[in-house]
Design a protein around this motif. Structure first.
Motif, short mmCIF file in Angstrom:
data_model
loop_
_atom_site.label_atom_id
_atom_site.label_comp_id
_atom_site.label_asym_id
_atom_site.label_seq_id
_atom_site.Cartn_x
_atom_site.Cartn_y
_atom_site.Cartn_z
N ASP A 173 -5.45 2.89 56.24
CA ASP A 173 -5.19 3.71 57.31
C ASP A 173 -5.56 5.47 56.86
O ASP A 173 -5.39 5.96 57.68
CB ASP A 173 -3.63 3.74 57.23
N ARG A 174 -6.52 5.25 55.96
CA ARG A 174 -7.10 6.62 55.67
C ARG A 174 -8.09 7.12 56.64
O ARG A 174 -9.09 6.24 57.17
CB ARG A 174 -7.51 6.80 54.15
N SER A 175 -8.01 8.25 57.03
CA SER A 175 -9.05 8.89 58.03
C SER A 175 -10.03 9.83 57.17
O SER A 175 -9.48 10.79 56.61
CB SER A 175 -8.44 9.81 59.13
N ASP A 187 -12.74 12.03 58.33
CA ASP A 187 -13.62 12.65 59.47
C ASP A 187 -14.72 13.60 59.00
O ASP A 187 -15.46 14.12 59.90
CB ASP A 187 -12.51 13.47 60.28
N SER A 206 -12.02 15.62 53.93
CA SER A 206 -11.53 15.33 55.42
C SER A 206 -10.42 16.07 55.48
O SER A 206 -9.58 16.79 54.72
CB SER A 206 -11.07 13.91 55.34
N GLU A 264 -7.39 14.87 56.58
CA GLU A 264 -6.22 14.51 56.06
C GLU A 264 -6.16 14.85 54.46
O GLU A 264 -4.93 15.17 54.07
CB GLU A 264 -6.28 12.80 56.05
#
Length: 714
Positions: A469-471, A473, A642, A644
């Motif tokens: 579920d980690r993003s 970007d 990122s 997050e």
């Protein structure tokens, strides 16, 4: 164990995986340095290949020829009638490189160099090793070693090592930079009930390194979890991104000994003083999704859990125990680990009451009492595992007089097959549980002696399950509204002047070029110019001595605050210069800096320290004069950072509560803080010559922010 119980996580943009299939699945092996003398390494390896069941061709190589252990020996690799898939070299170091060249000329693509006597022995050995590396590159050979104890693959089977025995077949891959650690683990595995897919002794890493092996093993269907003992991490400019692609596919657990250089040479800044010696590795592993452990016991405890149990779908845990004290210890450990205790609803409790006496407990942890028969465990297990709130289960058994460890083990195995939920068993004893532990482990249920160990393993599995579920970007790459040319000009000016530290006015200009909100600072060379600049900024202002050689400016009267008019500005300029000359007659200051005084806000620090291996590490935390006393700070590596991770970095500090608005205070502009972190990260990646950067404090307001003191060292 069903290897496919892990989600399929294949990434199309994973960097090219080195083809090591014939290293571990060769159809033919040459042992160069094979010997007919019992006890010699070249004899042991031939013997291991034969006795541990290698099904391919075995070619001993010895200048004397003849026969070794029933196999025809060849005088040279060039004399073997076919190209071999794997060569294992055990000859003295001075002959290794010529032999590798011979291997390259006949098309050998995989070599394990057992021989020691390379860079670990000094300069001459290092030269030999550098040449070995070049030969591998020239001929396109995968080289493991030198100074390696060899490799094993229990599924081939291949025992290309000089270990005394082969590991049991399993799904744990073990990479070790210590040969002694490797043979100790192989020996231990025989009695532990733990099986391995591959065991690899890295040696000096002159060719194939741990990063390439991790990429390969992440695609290996025989491997469910990769565990490593490492003393160093190979250079990889894009380590974070590389490991993210690997770690999301297979759990990687690393015991890293030694320490990083981060912080060791940078105590002159707040950020440097706050950075621990091993911080860079912790940070790199955390951002990559790698699980780091601190002991050998933990390395294999976690490996055991990942190799046998399915992943939990969440962090809610149920506990069944026949000992109240064990349940309490488990709950304490869970709280520290961040796991949640399931709160059963009335329906589940009612069902449990039907099978558990009133003296027990149907709340979580469930106490089935010390006299619990097998049937009570069975009914409780079935009820709890059917509850949709339960993501995983810890079962504890103490060896009471009425306990039946073998019967309980059989019940656990029956229930395990009905539900795809991790079950971790804590059999709190020794000989009483030997048969039960063997049965459970043989049927893919991990068992431990103490509850804390079970919780540690379960927390790691839960953390790994969240990776999906980690993003990522790469928010730093999107920071584009910057003026690199302006910063380059400033840095060139500083270095041409023979300085390594920017003046405050220069640091402000750098911040301005990168869109970092800061209180304006300008350099004045005369009292009149100071007054003019102050008027342009609008009073009140601060004046401070401009010199990279005067560190504690306030102590010598080099700072004047609250200047409200031109006359005060002129007077302050002259006093500051006079005070500086008196305190440091040998230093010629660059002038006096004029800075706009800003309204007070919530104080935070954003800083950077350069790690030699992983590059810039960005710090965030509580700022102000007590920054090093309070040590409320969190770090992230700039490369690959990122959105997050920036959010979690801020949330992990106590000052985040103040920024959110504490005890009725208005919340601060956290987006401005995020922006400062992003832009500092971009700046330090764009200009690798920046070795330290401190912005302390940054005043954060309800809307906007302002950096007051910016220090940049090249």
């Amino acid at each position: 164990r069903d290897l496919h119980s892990f989600p399929t996580r294949r990434s199309s943009d994973l960097q090219l995986v080195k083809d090591l299939n014939k290293m571990f699945k060769p159809e033919s092996v040459a042992i160069i340095g094979a010997s007919s003398t019992s006890g010699k390494v070249g004899h042991i390896i031939v013997d291991n290949l034969i006795n541990d069941g290698f099904k391919g061709e075995i070619y001993p190589v010895n200048p004397k020829g003849g026969e070794i252990l029933g196999k025809t020996a060849y005088a040279s690799i060039k004399d073997i009638p076919k190209t071999v898939d794997l060569a294992i070299i055990t000859i003295p170091s001075v002959f290794v490189n010529d032999t590798v060249r011979d291997c390259g000329e006949v098309g050998v693509k995989n070599i394990v160099v057992i021989t020691a006597g390379f860079k670990e022995v000094g300069e001459e050995g290092a030269k030999l090793e550098a040449e070995l590396t070049k030969l591998g590159e020239e001929y396109g050979i995968n080289i493991i070693g030198p100074n390696s104890l060899g490799i094993t693959d229990s599924h081939t089977p291949l025992n290309g090592s000089f270990s005394q025995m082969m590991t049991p077949k399993g799904n744990i891959a073990f990479i070790s930079q210590s040969g002694a650690m490797m043979v100790a683990i192989i020996d231990w595995s025989i009695t532990s009930g733990i099986g391995f897919s591959k065991v690899i002794s890295l040696g000096n890493k002159a060719g194939v390194n741990e990063i390439e092996l991790l990429k390969y093993l992440s695609e290996d269907d025989e491997t469910a979890v990769i565990i490593c003992y490492l003393e160093s991490i190979s250079e990889d400019e894009d380590f974070i991104r590389t490991m993210r692609e690997v770690a999301i596919k297979k759990p990687i657990i690393i015991l890293k000994s030694g320490s990083s250089s981060a912080g060791a040479e940078a105590a002159s800044s707040h950020t440097g003083a706050l950075a621990g010696s091993d911080l860079a590795f912790d940070t790199a592993f955390k951002q990559s999704g790698i699980i780091r452990v601190g002991t050998m016991a933990e390395l294999f405890d976690l490996g055991l859990a990942f190799s046998k149990a399915p992943l939990p779908k969440g962090d809610h845990v149920a506990i069944i125990t026949n000992a109240g004290g064990g349940g309490v210890l488990t709950v304490d450990a869970m709280e520290k680990a961040g796991l949640k205790l399931v709160q059963f609803d009335d329906e589940t409790k009612a069902k449990l009451k039907e099978c558990i006496p009133d003296e027990g407990s149907v709340n979580n942890p469930i106490d089935v009492l010390g006299d619990a028969p097998v049937d009570r465990y069975k009914k409780s297990l079935d009820i709890v595992l059917k509850d949709e709130q339960v993501d995983s289960l810890i079962i504890m058994v103490c060896p009471t007089a009425s306990a039946d460890p073998d019967g309980i083990a059989n019940v656990i195995l029956e229930e395990r097959h009905k539900f795809n939920k991790p079950i971790i068993v804590v059999n709190m004893g020794g000989p009483s549980f030997e048969d039960a532990n063997n049965a459970l482990r043989a049927n893919d249920v991990p068992t431990y002696v103490f509850p804390e160990t079970a919780v540690t393993a379960l927390e790691a599995m839960t953390r790994f399950a969240r990776l999906e579920d980690r993003s990522y970007d790469d928010v730093i790459e999107k920071v584009s509204d910057v003026d690199k040319k302006a910063v380059r000009a400033i840095f060139d000016k500083v270095t041409s002047a023979g300085r390594d530290t920017l003046l405050g006015s220069e640091a402000y200009a750098v911040a301005e070029a990168y869109g970092i909100s800061a209180a304006p600072i300008r350099l004045s060379k005369s009292a009149e110019e100071a007054a003019e600049l102050a008027e342009e900024m609008e009073f009140p202002v601060v004046l401070k001595i401009a010199s990279d050689k005067i560190l504690h400016k306030s102590d010598i009267g080099g700072v004047k605050v609250g200047i409200t008019n031109s006359n005060e500005a002129k007077k302050a300029y002259n006093e500051i210069i006079a005070n500086a000359k008196k305190a440091h007659p040998d230093i010629i200051p660059d002038g006096v800096e004029v800075q706009k005084m800003m309204d007070s806000g919530e104080e935070v620090i954003v800083g950077m320290i350069k790690d030699k291996q992983f590059g810039p590490m960005i710090a965030f935390g509580m700022g102000g004069i007590y920054v090093n006393l309070i040590e409320d700070v969190s770090f992230n590596l700039a490369r690959g950072l990122s959105s997050e991770e920036i959010e979690k970095q801020i949330e992990s500090t106590k000052v985040s509560k103040l920024l959110e608005g504490y005890r009725g205070e208005a919340p601060c502009d956290i987006d401005e803080v995020k922006e400062a972190i992003k832009r500092v990260a971009r700046l330090t990646l764009d200009f690798p010559e920046i070795s330290e950067l401190d912005i302390n404090p940054i005043f954060v307001y309800e809307k906007g922010s302002s950096a007051l003191d910016i220090k940049i060292k090249l």
